[in-house]
Structures are given as structure tokens and as C-alpha cells.
Design an enzyme around this catalytic site. Structure first.
Site, PDB file in Angstrom:
ATOM      1  N   TYR A 136       0.869  -1.193   0.000  1.00  0.00           N
ATOM      2  CA  TYR A 136       0.000   0.000   0.000  1.00  0.00           C
ATOM      3  C   TYR A 136       0.898   1.233   0.000  1.00  0.00           C
ATOM      4  O   TYR A 136       1.499   1.580   1.016  1.00  0.00           O
ATOM      5  CB  TYR A 136      -0.898  -0.065   1.244  1.00  0.00           C
ATOM      6  CG  TYR A 136      -1.895   1.080   1.407  1.00  0.00           C
ATOM      7  CD1 TYR A 136      -2.146   2.010   0.407  1.00  0.00           C
ATOM      8  CD2 TYR A 136      -2.613   1.200   2.592  1.00  0.00           C
ATOM      9  CE1 TYR A 136      -3.060   3.037   0.570  1.00  0.00           C
ATOM     10  CE2 TYR A 136      -3.541   2.226   2.777  1.00  0.00           C
ATOM     11  CZ  TYR A 136      -3.750   3.142   1.759  1.00  0.00           C
ATOM     12  OH  TYR A 136      -4.662   4.158   1.947  1.00  0.00           O
ATOM     13  N   LYS A 164      -0.882  -1.137  -4.408  1.00  0.00           N
ATOM     14  CA  LYS A 164      -1.989  -0.177  -4.440  1.00  0.00           C
ATOM     15  C   LYS A 164      -1.318   1.181  -4.484  1.00  0.00           C
ATOM     16  O   LYS A 164      -0.692   1.612  -3.509  1.00  0.00           O
ATOM     17  CB  LYS A 164      -2.840  -0.347  -3.188  1.00  0.00           C
ATOM     18  CG  LYS A 164      -3.793   0.781  -2.917  1.00  0.00           C
ATOM     19  CD  LYS A 164      -4.753   0.356  -1.831  1.00  0.00           C
ATOM     20  CE  LYS A 164      -5.230   1.484  -0.942  1.00  0.00           C
ATOM     21  NZ  LYS A 164      -5.528   2.727  -1.623  1.00  0.00           N
TER      22      LYS A 164
HETATM   23  C1  NAY Z   1      -7.842   3.509   1.735  1.00  0.00           C
HETATM   24  O1  NAY Z   1      -7.006   2.708   2.096  1.00  0.00           O
HETATM   25  O2  NAY Z   1      -8.759   3.864   2.449  1.00  0.00           O
HETATM   26  C2  NAY Z   1      -7.756   4.071   0.387  1.00  0.00           C
HETATM   27  O3  NAY Z   1      -7.610   3.381  -0.565  1.00  0.00           O
HETATM   28  C3  NAY Z   1      -7.865   5.489   0.250  1.00  0.00           C
HETATM   29  C4  NAY Z   1      -8.140   5.981  -1.142  1.00  0.00           C
HETATM   30  C5  NAY Z   1      -8.672   7.354  -0.993  1.00  0.00           C
HETATM   31  N1  NAY Z   1      -7.603   8.243  -0.574  1.00  0.00           N
HETATM   32  C6  NAY Z   1      -7.649   8.908   0.577  1.00  0.00           C
HETATM   33  C7  NAY Z   1      -6.445   9.729   0.872  1.00  0.00           C
HETATM   34  O4  NAY Z   1      -8.609   8.881   1.319  1.00  0.00           O
HETATM   35  O5  NAY Z   1     -10.390   6.968  -2.524  1.00  0.00           O
HETATM   36  C8  NAY Z   1      -9.343   7.848  -2.245  1.00  0.00           C
HETATM   37  C9  NAY Z   1      -9.880   9.267  -2.041  1.00  0.00           C
HETATM   38  O6  NAY Z   1     -10.671   9.323  -0.899  1.00  0.00           O
HETATM   39  C10 NAY Z   1     -10.714   9.704  -3.230  1.00  0.00           C
HETATM   40  O7  NAY Z   1      -9.966   9.592  -4.389  1.00  0.00           O
HETATM   41  C11 NAY Z   1     -11.210  11.142  -3.042  1.00  0.00           C
HETATM   42  O8  NAY Z   1     -10.131  12.044  -3.064  1.00  0.00           O
END
Ligand code: NAY
Length: 293
Positions: A136, A164
Site C-alpha cells: 500500500y 496499491k
Molecule cells: C484507503 O485505504 O482507504 C484508500 O484506498 C484510500 C483511497 C482514498 N484516498 C484517501 C487519501 O482517502 O479513494 C481515495 C480518495 O478518498 C478519493 O480519491 C477522493 O479524493
């Protein structure tokens, strides 16, 4: 289709006011993701789950409840990474026992670990089960960046099956997929799904998919079919939705949308996140009516 490909929601977790995980509501969150939102998989105990504020016992209980609620309907990836590697190993073994499809681990953060230490961390976790491990990578939150050379070394570790990639550096993303077509690559910024998809990546893991996965699945299919004009229109539609979500406290508004579906009592975020999400009730209703019906 490979069980590990597709659109995965980074699962939101419903907390009570005292900060405890509400497992009854968690089962409903899983149900919503699968039956209403239309996810192909769930990524559990990531950033969206607020997992870096939980202790390991709480994370283990979440892994159990999600496996029970999902009943094999979608693929499951357990994020086990944390600074206490011994707990990460326990969580990885539990995920394997529970039938998870893969484990994932955030880069070790806070201390300035050397490349050698980071690779050793991944090797130790990867060796602890027979499951594929998805690294990740989220430099925005972890402050850890990898060079391409570090990615190359990472992918050589046994059981490390993918990454990821939650970063806006699409050059590195392209290099990873082009040079390592066998590595599973997921993108982690939902608002840039189209730009990442053109590089032929394998999947998407994000927070907004908790409620809006069907459009993301469709977008991936359009790109795979070379229908870029339609894909661009769909990304614009998705981003209209994401704009409103980001303007309203990302995790909070997404939780409120799910809460309303089942008419559940208030759910909370976990301190030190702002806990109270009830102020988003009206906005969540508008979003549901406008984008999710
Ligand atoms: C996780 O582990 O929760 C994620 O994969 C987070 C991915 C998200 N990034 C963050 C920083 O929250 O889905 C994205 C993000 O919320 C989305 O792109 C909106 O900016």
C-alpha cells in the site's frame, strides 16, 4: 476473471460515539457496498476505515465481521500494515484463516526507515502467509516515497503480488505496469480513474466506491473497450459527485449516505477525526437523490 481485479471499496467503518466499532451497522455497510453500490471487492482496514487509529484487536474483529457479512460474494483484501509488525503478522494469519483473498500492508511510516528496512518489513509480512501481498503506497499520508528501483526490489519478494498506488505520479504508475505486466496494480485516487485506467492497470481501490462503484466498474469497462469519449464523460459525471463529497468531509458524508439507506441511528467517525456527521444529513439526502438513485 482474476478475483483480485476490479473495483474495490476501501471500506468505511461505522463507529459509536464512544469510538467503538458498531458491528451490527458494519454488516449493513458491507451489504450496502455489495448490493447497492455494486463493488467487486472490499479493502478492509485502510485509511478510509480509519484503521491507523485502531488497535489490533479492533482490526481483527473488523476482519471477522466483514468475512461473515460478505459470505463469499466479493473478493476481500485485508490491510494489515502498521508500525507494530508483530501485530501485522497476527492479522495476516487471521486473514488467511478467514478466507481472505489477499493481504495488503502500508509502507512503514513515522520513523525514517531505510529502503533495506522497508523491504525487510515486506518480506517478513509476505512470508507469514501464503496469500498474495499488495503493498500500500500512499506517500501523501505516509510521507514515504519509493524510487522505481525500490519498486523493482519490492516486486522480487516472494508473495508480493502487487501495489496499491495512491499517488498522482502517473509516470511511475505507467513505468510499473509497462515493466511489470504480471504485477497487480491498483489505483487509489477515484477522481483520476480514467487517467490511470489507460495504462491497463488491474483495479481501483477507493473510498467513494462505498457508494458509487457501479459507475467506476462501467468506466473501467469503457476504457478497456477503447471507448474514451464515453469514459471521459462518465469520469466528469463521477467527478461532479466527488466534488460534492470532498466539500462535505469525505468519510463523514459517505457514511451518512449509507446510514440513511437503512435509516440507522447516527454513526460517527473515530477521534481525532471530527466525530459528528449528523450535520451532513441534508447534503447526503441531496447527493443520494441527485447521483445515486
Ligand atoms: C484507503 O485505504 O482507504 C484508500 O484506498 C484510500 C483511497 C482514498 N484516498 C484517501 C487519501 O482517502 O479513494 C481515495 C480518495 O478518498 C478519493 O480519491 C477522493 O479524493
Amino acid at each position: 476473471m482474476n478475483k483480485l481485479k476490479g473495483v474495490f471499496a476501501a471500506l468505511l467503518i461505522p463507529y459509536d460515539k464512544d469510538g467503538k466499532v458498531n458491528h451490527e451497522k458494519l454488516e449493513k455497510f458491507v451489504e450496502y457496498n455489495i448490493e447497492v453500490s455494486g463493488v467487486q471487492g472490499l479493502y478492509i482496514n485502510g485509511s478510509t476505515g480509519e484503521a491507523f487509529m485502531l488497535d489490533s484487536e479492533e482490526r481483527k474483529e473488523i476482519l471477522k465481521t466483514v468475512a461473515k457479512a460478505a459470505k463469499g460474494r466479493v473478493s476481500l483484501i485485508a490491510q494489515v500494515g502498521q508500525l507494530n509488525i508483530y501485530k501485522a503478522l497476527e492479522e495476516a494469519k487471521l486473514a488467511e484463516e478467514l478466507g481472505y483473498d489477499a493481504i495488503s500492508a502500508v509502507t512503514p511510516f513515522y520513523y525514517k526507515f531505510s529502503e533495506e528496512q522497508i523491504l525487510e518489513y515486506y518480506k517478513t509480512i509476505a512470508e507469514s502467509t501464503s496469500l498474495p501481498l499488495i503493498a500500500y503506497y500512499i506517500p501523501l499520508l505516509s510521507n514515504v516515497t519509493f524510487s522505481m528501483a525500490t519498486f523493482e526490489k519490492l516486486f522480487k519478494i516472494k508473495n508480493v503480488a502487487g501495489v496499491k498506488f495512491t499517488a498522482t505520479d502517473l509516470y511511475t504508475l505507467e513505468r510499473i505496469k509497462a515493466k511489470h505486466p504480471e504485477v497487480l496494480v491498483y489505483y487509489g485516487f477515484d477522481e483520476q480513474e480514467l487517467s490511470a485506467a489507460v495504462y491497463g492497470i488491474d483495479g481501483f481501490i477507493g473510498s467513494t466506491f462505498n457508494v458509487n462503484a457501479k459507475r467506476a466498474v462501467k468506466l473501467h469497462e469503457l476504457v478497456q473497450a477503447g471507448k474514451l469519449k464515453e469514459a471521459r464523460e462518465l469520469q466528469a459525471e463521477i467527478n461532479d459527485f466527488i466534488d460534492v463529497v470532498l466539500a462535505n468531509g469525505l468519510y463523514a458524508i459517505l457514511k451518512e449516505i449509507i446510514r440513511q439507506e437503512f435509516d440507522m441511528e447516527t454513526v460517527y467517525c473515530r477521534l481525532p477525526m471530527t466525530q459528528d456527521i449528523s450535520k451532513y444529513a441534508d447534503e447526503a439526502k441531496k447527493i443520494r437523490d441527485k447521483y445515486l438513485k
